[in-house]
Design a protein around this motif. Structure first.
Motif, short mmCIF file in Angstrom:
data_model
loop_
_atom_site.label_atom_id
_atom_site.label_comp_id
_atom_site.label_asym_id
_atom_site.label_seq_id
_atom_site.Cartn_x
_atom_site.Cartn_y
_atom_site.Cartn_z
N GLU A 73 17.93 46.46 40.45
CA GLU A 73 17.25 46.43 41.74
C GLU A 73 16.28 47.62 41.85
OE1 GLU A 73 20.59 45.95 41.49
OE2 GLU A 73 20.55 43.85 42.06
N GLN A 127 27.90 51.31 33.66
CA GLN A 127 28.93 50.42 33.12
C GLN A 127 29.12 50.60 31.61
OE1 GLN A 127 28.81 46.86 35.32
NE2 GLN A 127 29.76 45.60 33.74
N GLY A 155 28.68 42.19 33.32
CA GLY A 155 29.19 41.30 34.38
C GLY A 155 29.48 42.07 35.65
N LYS A 156 29.21 41.39 36.75
CA LYS A 156 29.46 42.00 38.05
C LYS A 156 30.96 42.28 38.23
CE LYS A 156 29.28 41.01 42.90
NZ LYS A 156 29.60 39.98 43.86
N ASP A 181 26.81 44.05 47.77
CA ASP A 181 25.78 43.91 46.73
C ASP A 181 24.65 44.91 46.95
OD1 ASP A 181 27.20 41.88 45.58
OD2 ASP A 181 25.92 40.26 46.32
N ASN A 266 32.54 32.35 47.77
CA ASN A 266 31.76 33.24 46.90
C ASN A 266 31.33 34.52 47.62
OD1 ASN A 266 31.37 30.51 45.54
ND2 ASN A 266 30.50 31.97 44.09
N TYR A 286 30.57 36.44 37.90
CA TYR A 286 30.46 35.87 39.25
C TYR A 286 31.65 34.99 39.61
CZ TYR A 286 25.62 37.40 38.81
OH TYR A 286 24.50 38.16 38.65
N GLU A 289 34.94 36.26 42.75
CA GLU A 289 35.31 35.97 44.14
C GLU A 289 36.09 34.65 44.30
OE1 GLU A 289 31.83 36.83 43.78
OE2 GLU A 289 31.89 38.91 44.47
N HIS A 350 20.47 30.21 37.71
CA HIS A 350 21.43 31.25 38.10
C HIS A 350 22.50 30.64 39.03
CE1 HIS A 350 22.73 35.34 39.18
NE2 HIS A 350 22.69 34.96 40.45
N1 GDD Z 1 27.45 46.79 37.82
C1 GDD Z 1 26.97 45.55 37.68
N2 GDD Z 1 27.09 44.94 36.47
N3 GDD Z 1 26.38 44.93 38.72
C2 GDD Z 1 25.89 43.69 38.53
C3 GDD Z 1 25.99 43.01 37.29
C4 GDD Z 1 26.60 43.69 36.20
O1 GDD Z 1 26.70 43.20 35.07
N4 GDD Z 1 25.42 41.79 37.45
C5 GDD Z 1 25.00 41.71 38.72
N5 GDD Z 1 25.29 42.86 39.38
C6 GDD Z 1 25.00 43.21 40.77
C7 GDD Z 1 23.56 42.97 41.13
O2 GDD Z 1 22.77 44.05 40.75
C8 GDD Z 1 23.63 42.75 42.62
O3 GDD Z 1 23.62 43.95 43.34
C9 GDD Z 1 25.00 42.13 42.81
O4 GDD Z 1 25.75 42.39 41.63
C10 GDD Z 1 24.90 40.62 42.99
O5 GDD Z 1 24.30 40.07 41.84
P1 GDD Z 1 23.17 38.95 41.92
O6 GDD Z 1 22.84 38.54 40.54
O7 GDD Z 1 22.07 39.41 42.80
O8 GDD Z 1 23.99 37.80 42.61
P2 GDD Z 1 23.55 36.74 43.69
O9 GDD Z 1 22.84 37.44 44.81
O10 GDD Z 1 22.92 35.60 43.06
O11 GDD Z 1 25.00 36.30 44.20
C11 GDD Z 1 25.73 37.12 45.06
O12 GDD Z 1 26.15 36.36 46.13
C12 GDD Z 1 27.03 35.31 45.77
C13 GDD Z 1 27.34 34.52 47.04
O13 GDD Z 1 26.20 33.86 47.47
C14 GDD Z 1 26.91 37.72 44.29
O14 GDD Z 1 27.57 38.67 45.09
C15 GDD Z 1 27.90 36.66 43.89
O15 GDD Z 1 29.06 37.28 43.29
C16 GDD Z 1 28.28 35.87 45.13
O16 GDD Z 1 29.15 34.85 44.73
#
Ligand code: GDD
Length: 441
Positions: A73, A127, A155-156, A181, A266, A286, A289, A350
């Motif tokens: 970000e 990480q 991975g998140k 997030d 989620n 992901y 949750e 995604h």
């Molecule tokens: N440390 C870390 N490592 N953070 C990560 C990683 C990783 O490998 N991958 C993603 N993130 C962080 C991103 O930087 C972001 O701040 C947050 O996790 C969410 O990731 P996104 O890739 O932006 O997900 P999204 O917005 O499509 O989905 C979010 O909302 C969903 C519900 O609508 C996530 O929170 C999902 O887990 C959730 O299910």
């Protein structure tokens, strides 16, 4: 904060799931004269509403760690998120940005330092930190490591697990941990989310009596179409995973009307008692949750109804710790926020990856129960058919993906982890600001 009154939770053995409540007023106070809540708070149901006083919220927030998983970000966006986390919360930023490129991580660390010196407590780690990887290996958590390079897997979910381990090692006095997030364009919503977590805990009994998981549903996700803002009530992924989780819970409560019980399958924004965070098995990426619900249902209800042979959960690589029944009640609270959520737009691929991982965690997590439970068998069959028709199965196997699940963190040797990470503080990527044990301030 004033919310709609908490509905009576539905019971599934040791697991209780409460239907959604909505935030009505961000800043409202409990009236004098109302009885004390069971959590020692002033939260009380009255006239269909539930009020939690600012002092009760502040007390809970001061016992909370907020984890921010981030990747690539913009620095300003991450800064905004940290700036909006209530000051009383300890913050852990876990970054998985590309390290070689334009020193993005160095920039993140510098940004975090701008919060230091004002009484703020912040920990920041990458990480791929070599010391953290070695510490996990030495403390019986090698499942989190990628055998290819010995570092923590991408991975998140993996980043969140690392953060929980750090919270337990460096701030064991904290009783709650929440996740927000980093890709959130409206900082003030983060403040609302953390306060909503606290309100969810205020509705529950104390962590000594029960564990609580608070999950947020964003009021809406605004989209701009033809120059107009449209409010989308449910995200593309949530819509699918909520639906299948609702079918699962309905099959466990035959004859009852559950109205859609699950609205937060989620929920990226969620929080739980620290005790629960250590106890839960968590899934990779992901899937983390949706899999909360699977692990809770399995260990709160299904395990009690099945033979011990069901304990070898498919996809789990440490079976002895896998499905120990819950030792205490767990209540899931779902809260709909006041604010809409504005974040980075994801492409269809995604979203497909996210819902397939979520459904895969349900499908494979329930595998041991299919043989004995006809409703679960049918549900899994239907889920697989849905995934086939919607391009959610893996090309090689024709199956839903089977997300890795990790052993509960309570099985790790936290003393060794703490000792090694503390010794390595400042040597690779780990920095602690504003803590008594900090090597930096
Ligand atoms: N440390 C870390 N490592 N953070 C990560 C990683 C990783 O490998 N991958 C993603 N993130 C962080 C991103 O930087 C972001 O701040 C947050 O996790 C969410 O990731 P996104 O890739 O932006 O997900 P999204 O917005 O499509 O989905 C979010 O909302 C969903 C519900 O609508 C996530 O929170 C999902 O887990 C959730 O299910």
């Amino acid at each position: 904060m004033r919310l709609t009154s908490p509905p009576k939770p539905r019971r599934f053995g040791q697991l209780q799931v409460a239907g959604e409540v909505s935030i009505l007023e961000l800043d409202a106070h409990a009236h004098p004269g109302l009885q004390k809540g069971s959590n020692g708070t002033q939260g009380n149901a009255e006239g269909g509403n539930f009020c939690v006083s600012s002092s009760s919220l502040d007390e809970i927030l001061s016992e909370m760690v907020i984890v921010v998983p981030c990747k690539d970000e913009d620095l300003d966006v991450i800064r905004g998120v940290i700036a909006a986390i209530p000051h009383a919360c300890l913050v852990i930023l876990v970054s998985n940005c590309k390290r070689a490129e334009d020193d993005a991580y160095e920039q993140q660390v510098k940004m975090v330092h701008t919060f230091a010196g004002y009484g703020r407590q912040i920990l920041v780690i990458h990480q791929k930190d070599s010391v953290a990887a070695a510490a996990l290996q030495a403390s019986r958590m090698s499942e989190l490591l990628d055998p290819a390079d010995g570092r923590i897997r991408n991975g998140k979910g993996e980043g969140m697990l690392l953060a929980i381990a750090i919270a337990e090692a460096f701030c064991p006095e904290k009783r709650y941990v929440g996740f927000v997030d980093a890709d959130n364009f409206i900082p003030a919503t983060v403040s609302e989310y953390c306060t909503a977590f606290a309100a969810g805990f205020a509705m529950s009994r104390s962590p000594e009596q029960e564990d609580t998981l608070v999950r947020l549903r964003w009021n809406s996700k605004p989209k701009i179409r033809n120059g107009k803002v449209e409010k989308v009530e449910q995200g593309r992924c949530s819509r699918i995973v909520n639906n299948w989780l609702n079918r699962l819970f309905a099959s466990e409560a035959p004859g009852e009307t559950l109205n859609p019980l699950i609205t937060t399958a989620n929920a990226g924004e969620h929080a739980m008692t620290m005790a629960l965070a250590k106890k839960l098995r968590m899934a990779a990426g992901y899937a983390i949750e949706p899999f909360h619900f699977v692990d809770l249902l399995v260990r709160g209800r299904l395990e009690g109804n099945t033979s011990s042979s069901a304990r070898d959960v498919e996809g789990s690589n440490r079976t002895e710790t896998s499905t120990k029944p819950l030792d205490k009640p767990v209540t899931v609270r779902q809260i709909r926020t006041c604010s809409p959520h504005w974040h980075r737009e994801s492409d269809d691929e995604h979203i497909r990856h996210m819902w397939a991982a979520g459904l895969g965690s349900i499908y494979h997590g329930l595998a041991p129960y299919r043989a004995k439970n006809g409703a679960i068998k049918q549900l899994c069959k239907d889920m697989h058919a849905y995934a086939v028709n919607n391009n959610g199965v893996e090309k090689t196997t024709g199956q839903l993906p089977c997300p890795r699940t990790y052993p509960a963190l309570e099985t790790m040797d936290i003393t060794t982890f703490r000792r090694m990470l503390r010794r390595g503080m400042g040597k690779d990527s780990f920095h602690a600001l504003g803590l008594d044990s900090s090597e930096e301030d």
